[in-house]
Scaffold this active site. Structure first.
Site, short mmCIF file in Angstrom:
data_model
loop_
_atom_site.label_atom_id
_atom_site.label_comp_id
_atom_site.label_asym_id
_atom_site.label_seq_id
_atom_site.Cartn_x
_atom_site.Cartn_y
_atom_site.Cartn_z
N CYS A 1 -4.74 -7.50 -3.65
CA CYS A 1 -5.26 -7.14 -2.34
C CYS A 1 -6.17 -8.27 -1.87
O CYS A 1 -6.56 -9.13 -2.66
CB CYS A 1 -6.04 -5.82 -2.45
SG CYS A 1 -6.66 -5.15 -0.90
N HIS A 2 -6.51 -8.29 -0.59
CA HIS A 2 -7.44 -9.32 -0.11
C HIS A 2 -8.74 -8.71 0.40
O HIS A 2 -9.49 -9.33 1.13
CB HIS A 2 -6.80 -10.18 0.98
CG HIS A 2 -5.98 -9.42 1.97
ND1 HIS A 2 -4.67 -9.72 2.23
CD2 HIS A 2 -6.27 -8.35 2.73
CE1 HIS A 2 -4.19 -8.87 3.12
NE2 HIS A 2 -5.16 -8.03 3.46
N ASN B 1 0.84 -1.20 0.00
CA ASN B 1 0.00 0.00 0.00
C ASN B 1 0.88 1.25 0.00
O ASN B 1 1.99 1.21 0.51
CB ASN B 1 -0.91 0.01 1.23
CG ASN B 1 -2.12 -0.88 1.04
OD1 ASN B 1 -2.68 -0.95 -0.04
ND2 ASN B 1 -2.52 -1.56 2.10
N HIS C 1 -9.72 -0.55 -2.55
CA HIS C 1 -10.29 -0.16 -1.26
C HIS C 1 -11.57 0.66 -1.38
O HIS C 1 -12.28 0.83 -0.40
CB HIS C 1 -9.29 0.59 -0.38
CG HIS C 1 -8.21 -0.28 0.19
ND1 HIS C 1 -7.34 0.15 1.17
CD2 HIS C 1 -7.86 -1.57 -0.07
CE1 HIS C 1 -6.50 -0.83 1.48
NE2 HIS C 1 -6.79 -1.88 0.73
#
Length: 446
Positions: free
Chosen positions: A170-171, A148, A200
């Site tokens: 990403c998870h 990030n 996000h």
């Protein structure tokens, strides 16, 4: 033998998940894992964990460790990055404490906002160094970028090194599915969904279980107070912010409430402790989490590095399945962050966007999502404004864009005036001087 290089392998638990997944994947079980980190102690711990996992599964995999990045990258087929430039101390602490002096509070500070901007300025030059080395030492390798601020990193990588094959992973999608399944008492593996947006701040555009739209159940549950339930993944971080945003914008966001609260101007406000209490917003969550993780790791390290075998189980990270798809030409769908070449035509070209991607021997190929509702697009653009200005600062080596990025940030702009923002950025650039490129000179020192 596939060579998988891990830059930032001192992130031992994350390394354990990725290497463990690879060891449980037949085509990757005999891979060579080149682990690299600048922290010799953490690197040794990661090596011990990796070797214990290899013993446990009985594969023919091998491990090498490196404190020299180029040696680790030489001849790699895949490169995984997972590092935090400047660490929790001093840099993350600085990202929280200086804004706090101006009355600007944060929760995570790693993606957007002033914390995300500063982390991007510290991180992108190192990723560029990795990409430069890859062009020389492993030009055909694929970079799996887990660092990030994901969108800023992905955008900046593509601008400077368009020939490097890379994807940001990403998870947040997997974590959100798990949380929603928990709230609705449904098996997560039976969910069907379509997600798109920016990292996000992507949204579940479709969310179904056995052909049934799940949004009516989510709305009824939130209205009645039955959901969100006590959080499954982060007990200290209730999921109220995401449900409130869903209630007003109509769709569920992919990233946690503690993250989302600082991406928008609606929840963290000076003089509004009622909002903090009503939506259970964990201010200063990331520093608290860092301290806890360090303490937890010290306890885990005693058992994970004592020479015994380690039970290896599957994680929900995309990396191993994505690598397997490329190596074996077995089609696989993952959510990936890539420069927008038209896969989300409603958003600016070049911006880093997150969509479903087909992965096979041709690499990571994004699918087109052209039906995102306009209110979601508007929110995504507010994120992209900050990301673009940060990338422009980095590419053009123009410090004035750093100030502009902070001025356009939704949360920062809702709390501070223009002069406060400029002074805060000055203070941060001075405090981070040892971790930033030379051109990042504060205006008052120029």
């Amino acid at each position: 033998m596939t060579k998988i290089t891990f830059i930032g392998a001192g992130s031992t638990i994350f390394m354990q998940n990725i290497v463990g997944d690879a060891l449980l994947t037949p085509a990757l079980a005999d891979s060579h894992f080149a682990l690299m980190d600048i922290d010799a102690e953490r690197l040794a711990e990661s090596e011990a964990v990796a070797r214990a996992m290899i013993r446990s599964v009985g594969s023919g995999a091998t491990v090498s460790t490196h404190n020299d990045r180029r040696a680790a990258l030489d001849g790699a087929d895949f490169v995984i990055t997972a590092f935090q430039i400047g660490g929790y101390e001093p840099c993350t602490v600085t990202d929280f404490e200086i804004p706090k002096q101006y009355g600007l509070r944060q929760t995570i500070a790693d993606t957007l906002g002033i914390g995300g901007i500063m982390r991007g300025l510290r991180t992108v030059p190192v990723l560029w160094d990795v990409a430069r080395d890859m062009m020389q030492l492993c030009p055909n390798a694929t970079l799996l970028q887990y660092v990030n601020p994901m969108a800023i990193n992905t955008w900046a990588l593509a601008e400077q090194f368009p020939a490097v094959k890379h994807v940001g992973l990403c998870h947040s999608v997997q974590n959100t599915v798990e949380e929603l399944a928990h709230d609705l008492d449904l098996p997560k593996d039976e969910f069907r969904y379509k997600v798109a947006g920016v990292n996000h701040v992507a949204f579940f555009l479709r969310l179904e279980h056995q052909g049934r739209d799940l949004y009516p159940a989510l709305r009824r549950g939130y209205a009645s107070g039955q959901i969100p339930k006590a959080p499954l993944l982060m007990p200290r971080c209730p999921n109220k912010v995401r449900y409130e945003v869903m209630d007003h914008l109509g769709y569920f966001c992919t990233e946690s409430s503690e993250h989302l609260a600082e991406y928008v101007p609606w929840f963290i406000k000076d003089g509004r402790p009622d909002l903090i209490e009503q939506f259970s917003i964990p201010l200063d969550e990331y520093p608290t989490r860092c301290v806890e993780q360090v303490a937890s790791w010290k306890e885990q390290a005693k058992t994970l590095t004592d020479g015994r075998n380690i039970k290896v189980t599957r994680s929900h990270e995309f990396a191993a399945d994505l690598i397997n798809a490329i190596v074996t030409d077995t089609p696989y769908v993952a959510y990936g962050n890539l420069p927008n070449t038209g896969q989300i035509p409603q958003l600016p070209l070049g911006a880093a966007v997150e969509t479903p991607c087909l992965v096979d021997s041709n690499g990571v190929q994004p699918s087109v999502v052209a039906d995102i509702p306009p209110q979601l697009i508007a929110l995504m653009r507010s994120q992209i404004n900050v990301q673009e200005l940060t990338v422009r600062a980095l590419v053009d080596r123009n410090p004035e864009y750093i100030y502009h990025a902070a001025m356009m940030d939704p949360h920062t702009a809702a709390e501070l005036d223009l002069r406060q923002i400029r002074n805060m950025v000055d203070d941060l650039l001075i405090a981070h001087a040892d971790w930033l490129p030379d051109w990042c000179k504060p205006a008052k020192a120029a």
